[in-house]
Motif scaffolding. Structure first.
Motif, short mmCIF file in Angstrom:
data_model
loop_
_atom_site.label_atom_id
_atom_site.label_comp_id
_atom_site.label_asym_id
_atom_site.label_seq_id
_atom_site.Cartn_x
_atom_site.Cartn_y
_atom_site.Cartn_z
N ARG A 89 11.08 30.39 -59.64
CA ARG A 89 10.07 31.42 -59.75
C ARG A 89 10.10 32.08 -58.38
NH1 ARG A 89 5.72 32.10 -63.58
NH2 ARG A 89 6.42 30.18 -64.65
N LEU A 90 10.32 31.48 -57.29
CA LEU A 90 10.04 32.14 -55.98
C LEU A 90 11.66 32.85 -55.79
CD1 LEU A 90 8.76 29.40 -53.73
CD2 LEU A 90 7.58 31.31 -54.74
N ARG A 91 12.72 32.46 -56.66
CA ARG A 91 13.99 33.06 -56.37
C ARG A 91 13.90 34.51 -57.09
NH1 ARG A 91 16.45 27.75 -57.41
NH2 ARG A 91 17.38 27.10 -55.34
N ARG A 92 13.25 34.16 -58.35
CA ARG A 92 13.06 35.44 -59.20
C ARG A 92 12.31 36.48 -58.56
NH1 ARG A 92 13.30 31.27 -63.27
NH2 ARG A 92 10.62 31.15 -63.46
N THR A 133 -9.83 36.69 -56.67
CA THR A 133 -8.95 35.65 -57.32
C THR A 133 -7.67 35.63 -56.13
OG1 THR A 133 -9.49 36.02 -59.29
CG2 THR A 133 -7.48 34.91 -59.03
N LEU A 134 -7.14 34.59 -55.76
CA LEU A 134 -5.98 34.64 -55.09
C LEU A 134 -4.76 35.10 -55.96
CD1 LEU A 134 -4.67 33.34 -52.44
CD2 LEU A 134 -3.98 31.32 -53.84
N PRO A 135 -3.77 36.16 -55.12
CA PRO A 135 -2.91 36.68 -56.16
C PRO A 135 -1.92 35.78 -56.89
CG PRO A 135 -3.13 37.74 -54.14
CD PRO A 135 -4.21 36.63 -54.08
N ASP A 136 -1.66 35.82 -57.89
CA ASP A 136 -0.53 34.84 -58.36
C ASP A 136 0.78 34.71 -57.72
OD1 ASP A 136 -2.20 34.20 -60.74
OD2 ASP A 136 -1.07 35.31 -62.12
N PRO A 137 1.45 35.81 -57.42
CA PRO A 137 2.44 35.56 -56.25
C PRO A 137 2.40 34.67 -55.30
CG PRO A 137 2.40 37.68 -57.03
CD PRO A 137 1.07 37.24 -57.39
N TRP A 195 -0.02 32.27 -54.97
CA TRP A 195 -0.43 31.14 -55.36
C TRP A 195 0.86 30.44 -55.55
CZ3 TRP A 195 0.69 28.70 -60.54
CH2 TRP A 195 -0.15 27.64 -60.75
N TRP A 196 1.88 30.85 -56.14
CA TRP A 196 3.42 30.45 -56.32
C TRP A 196 3.83 29.75 -55.15
CZ3 TRP A 196 5.09 28.14 -60.41
CH2 TRP A 196 4.51 28.44 -61.73
N LEU A 197 3.52 30.38 -53.83
CA LEU A 197 3.89 29.62 -52.67
C LEU A 197 3.30 28.46 -52.24
CD1 LEU A 197 3.58 33.00 -50.43
CD2 LEU A 197 5.51 32.22 -51.69
N SER A 198 2.11 28.16 -52.81
CA SER A 198 1.29 26.96 -52.27
C SER A 198 2.16 25.56 -52.49
CB SER A 198 0.01 27.01 -53.04
OG SER A 198 0.18 26.72 -54.45
N GLY A 199 2.92 25.49 -53.24
CA GLY A 199 3.45 24.23 -53.45
C GLY A 199 4.75 24.09 -52.58
N SER A 200 5.17 24.91 -51.97
CA SER A 200 6.34 24.87 -51.14
C SER A 200 5.97 25.22 -49.35
CB SER A 200 7.51 25.95 -51.43
OG SER A 200 7.65 25.92 -52.82
#
Length: 130
Positions: A18-21, A95-99, A101-106
């Protein structure tokens, strides 16, 4: 019945794809620094505007909200900085923006984001006057 819950999370193996996309991760999975710099500026600028809206353009209140946040950027705790940013969104009922949020696991991505976000927020706080 289809659930509204996401089928993936930032903590699973699909997160890097997802981060690559999004253009934030290079082919090897490392942080795409130039893209992340733009990403940080966009979200810090948007957050600054959200603060202005929340505080009804009261420049003193905006500065008072930002100053402790950017002053704590020197803590050296990358997880803590990212979490602090997340809590700031919550504090102004955003709300924390979705993009983001996707960083939170890395961890490498979250750290790079937190550093860039806080640096740009600090520049905005110093140059715009609220």
């Amino acid at each position: 019945m289809k659930s509204n819950r996401p089928t993936h999370s930032p903590f699973d193996s699909a997160a890097i794809d997802r981060l690559r996309r999004m253009g934030l991760a290079a082919a090897d999975g490392s942080v795409e620094r130039d893209a992340m710099a733009v990403f940080c500026n966009i979200f810090a600028g948007q957050f600054y505007d959200d603060l202005c809206d929340y505080h009804q353009d009261d420049s003193n209140a905006v500065k008072a909200a930002i100053t402790p946040l950017v002053d704590s950027a020197d803590t050296g705790d990358p997880h803590g900085k990212f979490l602090m940013i997340c809590l700031q969104y919550d504090g102004i009922y955003r709300t924390l923006p979705d993009p983001v949020w996707w960083l939170s696991g890395s961890p490498a991505f979250a750290e790079t984001f937190a550093d860039g976000f806080l640096a740009h927020l600090k520049r905005l706080n110093e140059t715009t006057g609220g």
